[in-house]
Write a protein that holds these residues in place. Structure first.
Motif, PDB file in Angstrom:
ATOM      1  N   CYS A  99       0.845  -1.199   0.000  1.00  0.00           N
ATOM      2  CA  CYS A  99       0.000   0.000   0.000  1.00  0.00           C
ATOM      3  C   CYS A  99       0.880   1.249   0.000  1.00  0.00           C
ATOM      4  O   CYS A  99       1.936   1.261   0.631  1.00  0.00           O
ATOM      5  N   TYR A 100       0.436   2.276  -0.697  1.00  0.00           N
ATOM      6  CA  TYR A 100       1.148   3.562  -0.687  1.00  0.00           C
ATOM      7  C   TYR A 100       0.139   4.697  -0.798  1.00  0.00           C
ATOM      8  O   TYR A 100      -0.968   4.493  -1.309  1.00  0.00           O
ATOM      9  N   PRO A 101       0.496   5.904  -0.281  1.00  0.00           N
ATOM     10  CA  PRO A 101      -0.466   7.016  -0.349  1.00  0.00           C
ATOM     11  C   PRO A 101      -0.659   7.475  -1.787  1.00  0.00           C
ATOM     12  O   PRO A 101       0.311   7.752  -2.485  1.00  0.00           O
ATOM     13  N   ASN A 102      -1.910   7.544  -2.224  1.00  0.00           N
ATOM     14  CA  ASN A 102      -2.224   7.866  -3.613  1.00  0.00           C
ATOM     15  C   ASN A 102      -3.306   8.938  -3.635  1.00  0.00           C
ATOM     16  O   ASN A 102      -4.057   9.083  -2.679  1.00  0.00           O
ATOM     17  N   SER A 103      -3.406   9.670  -4.703  1.00  0.00           N
ATOM     18  CA  SER A 103      -4.363  10.770  -4.930  1.00  0.00           C
ATOM     19  C   SER A 103      -4.487  11.671  -3.701  1.00  0.00           C
ATOM     20  O   SER A 103      -3.515  12.262  -3.268  1.00  0.00           O
ATOM     21  N   GLU A 104      -5.681  11.744  -3.053  1.00  0.00           N
ATOM     22  CA  GLU A 104      -5.876  12.720  -1.959  1.00  0.00           C
ATOM     23  C   GLU A 104      -5.250  12.271  -0.636  1.00  0.00           C
ATOM     24  O   GLU A 104      -5.317  13.001   0.360  1.00  0.00           O
ATOM     25  N   ILE A 105      -4.666  11.087  -0.585  1.00  0.00           N
ATOM     26  CA  ILE A 105      -4.044  10.598   0.660  1.00  0.00           C
ATOM     27  C   ILE A 105      -2.613  11.115   0.746  1.00  0.00           C
ATOM     28  O   ILE A 105      -1.806  10.885  -0.152  1.00  0.00           O
ATOM     29  N   GLU A 106      -2.326  11.810   1.865  1.00  0.00           N
ATOM     30  CA  GLU A 106      -0.991  12.380   2.013  1.00  0.00           C
ATOM     31  C   GLU A 106      -0.057  11.421   2.755  1.00  0.00           C
ATOM     32  O   GLU A 106       1.147  11.400   2.526  1.00  0.00           O
ATOM     33  N   GLU A 107      -0.644  10.641   3.676  1.00  0.00           N
ATOM     34  CA  GLU A 107       0.191   9.801   4.533  1.00  0.00           C
ATOM     35  C   GLU A 107      -0.568   8.545   4.932  1.00  0.00           C
ATOM     36  O   GLU A 107      -1.783   8.603   5.156  1.00  0.00           O
ATOM     37  N   ILE A 108       0.162   7.432   5.002  1.00  0.00           N
ATOM     38  CA  ILE A 108      -0.449   6.229   5.586  1.00  0.00           C
ATOM     39  C   ILE A 108       0.384   5.827   6.800  1.00  0.00           C
ATOM     40  O   ILE A 108       1.580   6.113   6.863  1.00  0.00           O
ATOM     41  N   ARG A 109      -0.268   5.181   7.786  1.00  0.00           N
ATOM     42  CA  ARG A 109       0.446   4.711   8.982  1.00  0.00           C
ATOM     43  C   ARG A 109      -0.049   3.326   9.334  1.00  0.00           C
ATOM     44  O   ARG A 109      -1.228   3.025   9.163  1.00  0.00           O
ATOM     45  N   TRP A 110       0.849   2.489   9.835  1.00  0.00           N
ATOM     46  CA  TRP A 110       0.484   1.168  10.349  1.00  0.00           C
ATOM     47  C   TRP A 110       0.503   1.300  11.864  1.00  0.00           C
ATOM     48  O   TRP A 110       1.553   1.564  12.437  1.00  0.00           O
ATOM     49  N   VAL A 111      -0.664   1.158  12.530  1.00  0.00           N
ATOM     50  CA  VAL A 111      -0.734   1.446  13.960  1.00  0.00           C
ATOM     51  C   VAL A 111      -1.050   0.177  14.779  1.00  0.00           C
ATOM     52  O   VAL A 111      -1.669  -0.760  14.290  1.00  0.00           O
ATOM     53  N   ASN A 112      -0.606   0.220  16.035  1.00  0.00           N
ATOM     54  CA  ASN A 112      -1.035  -0.799  16.991  1.00  0.00           C
ATOM     55  C   ASN A 112      -1.636  -0.062  18.186  1.00  0.00           C
ATOM     56  O   ASN A 112      -1.845   1.157  18.130  1.00  0.00           O
ATOM     57  N   GLY A 113      -1.913  -0.769  19.285  1.00  0.00           N
ATOM     58  CA  GLY A 113      -2.567  -0.157  20.431  1.00  0.00           C
ATOM     59  C   GLY A 113      -1.757   0.950  21.079  1.00  0.00           C
ATOM     60  O   GLY A 113      -2.314   1.786  21.799  1.00  0.00           O
ATOM     61  N   LYS A 114      -0.452   0.964  20.831  1.00  0.00           N
ATOM     62  CA  LYS A 114       0.420   1.950  21.486  1.00  0.00           C
ATOM     63  C   LYS A 114       0.644   3.205  20.652  1.00  0.00           C
ATOM     64  O   LYS A 114       1.091   4.220  21.163  1.00  0.00           O
ATOM     65  N   THR A 115       0.364   3.134  19.365  1.00  0.00           N
ATOM     66  CA  THR A 115       0.695   4.254  18.479  1.00  0.00           C
ATOM     67  C   THR A 115      -0.091   5.491  18.889  1.00  0.00           C
ATOM     68  O   THR A 115      -1.314   5.432  19.037  1.00  0.00           O
ATOM     69  N   ARG A 116       0.613   6.596  19.071  1.00  0.00           N
ATOM     70  CA  ARG A 116      -0.051   7.833  19.511  1.00  0.00           C
ATOM     71  C   ARG A 116      -0.211   8.793  18.335  1.00  0.00           C
ATOM     72  O   ARG A 116       0.569   9.718  18.194  1.00  0.00           O
ATOM     73  N   VAL A 117      -1.203   8.528  17.496  1.00  0.00           N
ATOM     74  CA  VAL A 117      -1.559   9.498  16.445  1.00  0.00           C
ATOM     75  C   VAL A 117      -3.066   9.722  16.572  1.00  0.00           C
ATOM     76  O   VAL A 117      -3.778   8.831  17.035  1.00  0.00           O
ATOM     77  N   PRO A 118      -3.570  10.902  16.188  1.00  0.00           N
ATOM     78  CA  PRO A 118      -5.018  11.113  16.267  1.00  0.00           C
ATOM     79  C   PRO A 118      -5.745  10.244  15.241  1.00  0.00           C
ATOM     80  O   PRO A 118      -5.409  10.291  14.054  1.00  0.00           O
ATOM     81  N   ILE A 119      -6.693   9.455  15.723  1.00  0.00           N
ATOM     82  CA  ILE A 119      -7.435   8.544  14.839  1.00  0.00           C
ATOM     83  C   ILE A 119      -8.924   8.834  15.012  1.00  0.00           C
ATOM     84  O   ILE A 119      -9.402   9.021  16.137  1.00  0.00           O
ATOM     85  N   ALA A 120      -9.674   8.878  13.922  1.00  0.00           N
ATOM     86  CA  ALA A 120     -11.114   9.197  13.962  1.00  0.00           C
ATOM     87  C   ALA A 120     -11.863   8.190  14.841  1.00  0.00           C
ATOM     88  O   ALA A 120     -11.441   7.042  15.012  1.00  0.00           O
ATOM     89  N   SER A 121     -13.006   8.663  15.386  1.00  0.00           N
ATOM     90  CA  SER A 121     -13.625   7.985  16.531  1.00  0.00           C
ATOM     91  C   SER A 121     -14.068   6.543  16.292  1.00  0.00           C
ATOM     92  O   SER A 121     -13.938   5.709  17.180  1.00  0.00           O
ATOM     93  N   ILE A 122     -14.599   6.240  15.109  1.00  0.00           N
ATOM     94  CA  ILE A 122     -15.112   4.868  14.931  1.00  0.00           C
ATOM     95  C   ILE A 122     -13.965   3.858  14.970  1.00  0.00           C
ATOM     96  O   ILE A 122     -14.034   2.846  15.672  1.00  0.00           O
ATOM     97  N   PHE A 123     -12.896   4.174  14.257  1.00  0.00           N
ATOM     98  CA  PHE A 123     -11.742   3.260  14.305  1.00  0.00           C
ATOM     99  C   PHE A 123     -11.145   3.248  15.715  1.00  0.00           C
ATOM    100  O   PHE A 123     -10.849   2.194  16.260  1.00  0.00           O
ATOM    101  N   LYS A 124     -11.013   4.445  16.320  1.00  0.00           N
ATOM    102  CA  LYS A 124     -10.361   4.528  17.639  1.00  0.00           C
ATOM    103  C   LYS A 124     -11.180   3.808  18.726  1.00  0.00           C
ATOM    104  O   LYS A 124     -10.630   3.019  19.488  1.00  0.00           O
ATOM    105  N   ASP A 125     -12.500   4.090  18.783  1.00  0.00           N
ATOM    106  CA  ASP A 125     -13.306   3.595  19.914  1.00  0.00           C
ATOM    107  C   ASP A 125     -13.982   2.251  19.657  1.00  0.00           C
ATOM    108  O   ASP A 125     -14.354   1.571  20.605  1.00  0.00           O
TER     109      ASP A 125
END
Ligand SMILES: Nc1nc2c([nH]c(=O)n2[C@@H]2O[C@H](COP(=O)(O)OP(=O)(O)OP(=O)(O)O)[C@@H](O)[C@H]2O)c(=O)[nH]1
Length: 139
Positions: A99-125
Motif C-alpha cells: 500500500c502507498y499514499p495515492n491521490s488525496e491521501i498524504e500519509e499512511i500509517r500502520w498502527v497498533n494499540g500503542k501508536t499515539r496518532v489522532p485517529i477518527a472515533s469509529i476506528f479509535k473507539d
C-alpha cells in the motif's frame, strides 16, 4: 417519498472502510489538509455494492487491488470532518502488493494499540479495541 430521501441524504453518509492488517498493525490514512487519520475507503456511490465501493476506494487511496474481503461490522457516529451522521461498514480486506499514499491521501500509517496518532472515533473507539481483544493487532 423523494423529499424525505433527499433530506436523509443531506444528513447521513454511508462509507465502506477497509480493515487492512499487516504484521499485527492496522492501516490508517490521512487525507491532504487534515490531521486526523481515518479508515481507508469512502462513500458508497449510487448503484454500487459495498465490495465495488471498497475496490474503487482502496485502488484510489492506497494504490492496490483487493484479493479478499470479509464483512466485520457496521458503526454509526458523527463524521470526523462533516456535520453529518456517518455509518461505516467495516470489512477485513486483503490486498495484493504494497500500500502507498495515492491521490488525496498524504500519509499512511500502520498502527497498533500503542501508536499515539489522532485517529477518527469509529476506528479509535470501536474497531481498534475489538482488534486488540481478538489479538489481531499488537497492544
Ligand atoms: N467519526 C468517524 N468518522 C470517520 C471515521 N472514518 C472516516 O472516514 N470518517 C469520516 O467519514 C467521512 C467520509 O469518509 P471519506 O472522506 O473517506 O469518504 P470519501 O473518500 O468518499 O470522501 P470524498 O470523496 O467526498 O472526499 C469523513 O467525514 C470522515 O472523516 C471514523 O473512524 N470515525
Amino acid at each position: 417519498m423523494r423529499v424525505k430521501r433527499v433530506k436523509m441524504d443531506a444528513l447521513l453518509m454511508e462509507k465502506c472502510a477497509a480493515i487492512i492488517i499487516r504484521e499485527k498493525t492496522l492501516l490508517v490514512v490521512r487525507k491532504r489538509f487534515t490531521n486526523i487519520f481515518i479508515s481507508p475507503g469512502g462513500k458508497i456511490e449510487p448503484g454500487e455494492t459495498q465490495i465495488q465501493c471498497l475496490r474503487r476506494e482502496v485502488a484510489e487511496e492506497i494504490g492496490v487491488e483487493i484479493s479478499d474481503a470479509l464483512y466485520f461490522d457496521s458503526f454509526e457516529r458523527e463524521a470526523a470532518f462533516d456535520h453529518k451522521i456517518i455509518i461505516i461498514h467495516a470489512w477485513f480486506v486483503s490486498v495484493y502488493g504494497e500500500c502507498y499514499p495515492n491521490s488525496e491521501i498524504e500519509e499512511i500509517r500502520w498502527v497498533n494499540g500503542k501508536t499515539r496518532v489522532p485517529i477518527a472515533s469509529i476506528f479509535k473507539d470501536c474497531v481498534i479495541p475489538r482488534l486488540l481483544a481478538q489479538d489481531l493487532i499488537d497492544e
